[in-house]
Design an enzyme around this catalytic site. Structure first.
Site, PDB file in Angstrom:
ATOM      1  N   LYS A  87       7.175  -4.424  -5.025  1.00  0.00           N
ATOM      2  CA  LYS A  87       5.573  -5.122  -4.064  1.00  0.00           C
ATOM      3  C   LYS A  87       6.429  -6.456  -3.797  1.00  0.00           C
ATOM      4  CE  LYS A  87       1.352  -4.757  -2.047  1.00  0.00           C
ATOM      5  NZ  LYS A  87       1.025  -3.240  -1.675  1.00  0.00           N
ATOM      6  N   GLY A 187     -14.869  -6.815   1.902  1.00  0.00           N
ATOM      7  CA  GLY A 187     -13.830  -7.180   3.254  1.00  0.00           C
ATOM      8  C   GLY A 187     -14.096  -6.193   3.994  1.00  0.00           C
ATOM      9  N   GLY A 189     -11.211  -6.983   6.873  1.00  0.00           N
ATOM     10  CA  GLY A 189      -9.921  -7.076   7.601  1.00  0.00           C
ATOM     11  C   GLY A 189      -9.114  -5.821   7.630  1.00  0.00           C
TER      12      GLY A 189
END
Ligand code: NAD
Length: 362
Positions: A87, A187, A189
């Site tokens: 990541k 959230g 998004g």
């Protein structure tokens, strides 16, 4: 002489999480400060998205990338992908600090790792940003479709989360129908909004919250759902809590308040402390669908782009299997009397161990 080792020591943290390599990237002129963490490459090159976030400090950014990359190792393993875990984080405000130079500079750092790390989208990163990164490195996936890529992974992630949520409903309520259930999506998004789309089709009662009021309003208008103040999220009486923002929202404070019977969401690292809060969920009869298991749709999408012969049908078929994987984990957790996170971890580690052994054999 000054003591170099303390509890915040980078090497102590790397040892704790068992990372292979961590790369600190800085380009003053491009305004780039990034960290790439390669956790484990036993199953293949370390793959996982890049997050752009305005961290309070560099220690938080390091902590985040270490936890996220470790999560990718288990996610890729449990989903049957031949990829290791990695990541990256770019320190900065995704709404105001994006530039072509920043992303191209980051792309050069990714390229310097010669394929040991493959990047893609995560929070704060869009396909347009990926396009800049791809100008500097071939080790990037989640490219726009017109570039021959698999596009935004979020719809597949949302579909996988939806599958995991239905598997949890089957276990908790005896039916995988979500009709009439009160569901809170925290959230909205990329992933959260697609998830809301699936949920409203099943006649659920959906509540949403978002850090940005304008975003919450936009999604509420589109899907005719109710916006909840982000401060009162944990007090709301719901059947299912779906964390789709950032991690660590399952902790001592929130678990003392949460009234839901299921937690199933897209956010990575939902349990602040894997063992303690995983156990707390179990004790409180909250069925926790492990995050790295049910949010794997995005990396599954990216995987087929990496290996070639990408087809959305193939990807969706694989993402659909999250339903069975999740049921399997719930069954193991019950048989072994362990929390569901531990059960998922156990299975992921088993595959890494077995494939590692196979790699070493003739
Ligand atoms: P995103 O940046 O598009 O959306 C995140 C949303 O959460 C934003 O709208 C943000 O304003 C909101 N938010 C942040 N803090 C909040 C808070 N405290 N309360 C309410 N809302 C808050 O990111 P995304 O791509 O939708 O990803 C969401 C989560 O899912 C992340 O944890 C990500 O790591 C994880 N995830 C995403 C994918 C993917 O395919 N995009 C894949 C796997 C996991």
């Amino acid at each position: 002489m000054e003591t170099l080792v303390n509890n915040n020591s980078v090497f102590i943290q790397l040892a704790q999480y068992e990372h292979e390599q961590v790369v600190f990237c800085q380009d003053k002129q491009a305004g780039l400060k990034a960290i790439i963490a390669i956790h484990n490459t036993v199953l293949g090159p370390a793959a996982g998205g890049t997050r752009m976030w305005a961290y309070n400090n560099e220690a938080d950014a390091l902590h985040d990338v270490l936890r996220l990359s470790r999560g990718m190792t288990f996610k890729n393993a449990i989903s049957g992908l031949n990829l290791g875990g990695g990541k990256a984080v770019i320190i900065g405000d995704a709404r105001t600090q994006k530039t072509e130079t920043l992303f191209r500079s980051f792309g050069k750092f990714v390229e310097s790792l010669n394929g040991k790390y493959i990047t893609a989208e995560d929070v704060g990163i869009s396909t347009a940003d990926i396009e800049y990164i791809a100008m500097q490195t071939q080790h990037v996936a989640g490219k726009p479709e017109y570039m021959g890529g698999s596009g935004d992974p979020s719809p597949v992630t949302a579909y996988g989360v939806y599958m995991g949520m239905k598997a949890a409903a089957k276990k908790a309520y005896g039916s995988d129908s979500l009709q009439g259930k009160r569901i809170l999506v925290q959230g909205v998004g990329h992933v959260g909004s697609y998830l809301v789309g699936h949920l409203v089709k099943e006649n659920t009662k959906v509540f949403i919250s978002d850090f940005y009021e304008d975003r919450a309003k936009e999604v509420a208008q589109k899907y005719k759902v109710e916006v909840i103040d982000k401060e009162s999220v944990y007090d709301l009486d719901v059947d299912i809590y779906s964390p789709c923002a950032l991690g660590a929202t399952l902790n001592d404070n929130t678990l003392a308040k949460l009234k839901c019977s299921i937690v199933a969401g897209a956010a990575n690292n939902q349990l602040e402390d894997e063992k303690r809060h995983g156990d707390m969920c179990k004790e409180r009869n909250i069925l926790y669908a492990p995050d790295f298991l049910i949010n794997a749709g995005g990396i599954i999408n990216v995987y087929y782009e990496i290996v070639g012969n990408y087809s959305r049908e193939r990807v969706n078929k694989h993402a659909e299997r999250i339903y069975d994987y999740t049921q399997n984990i719930f069954a193991t957790a019950e048989t072994d009397n362990i929390n569901t996170h531990q059960a998922a971890l156990q299975l992921a580690l088993k595959r890494i161990e077995e494939m590692g052994r196979l790699k070493m054999s003739r």
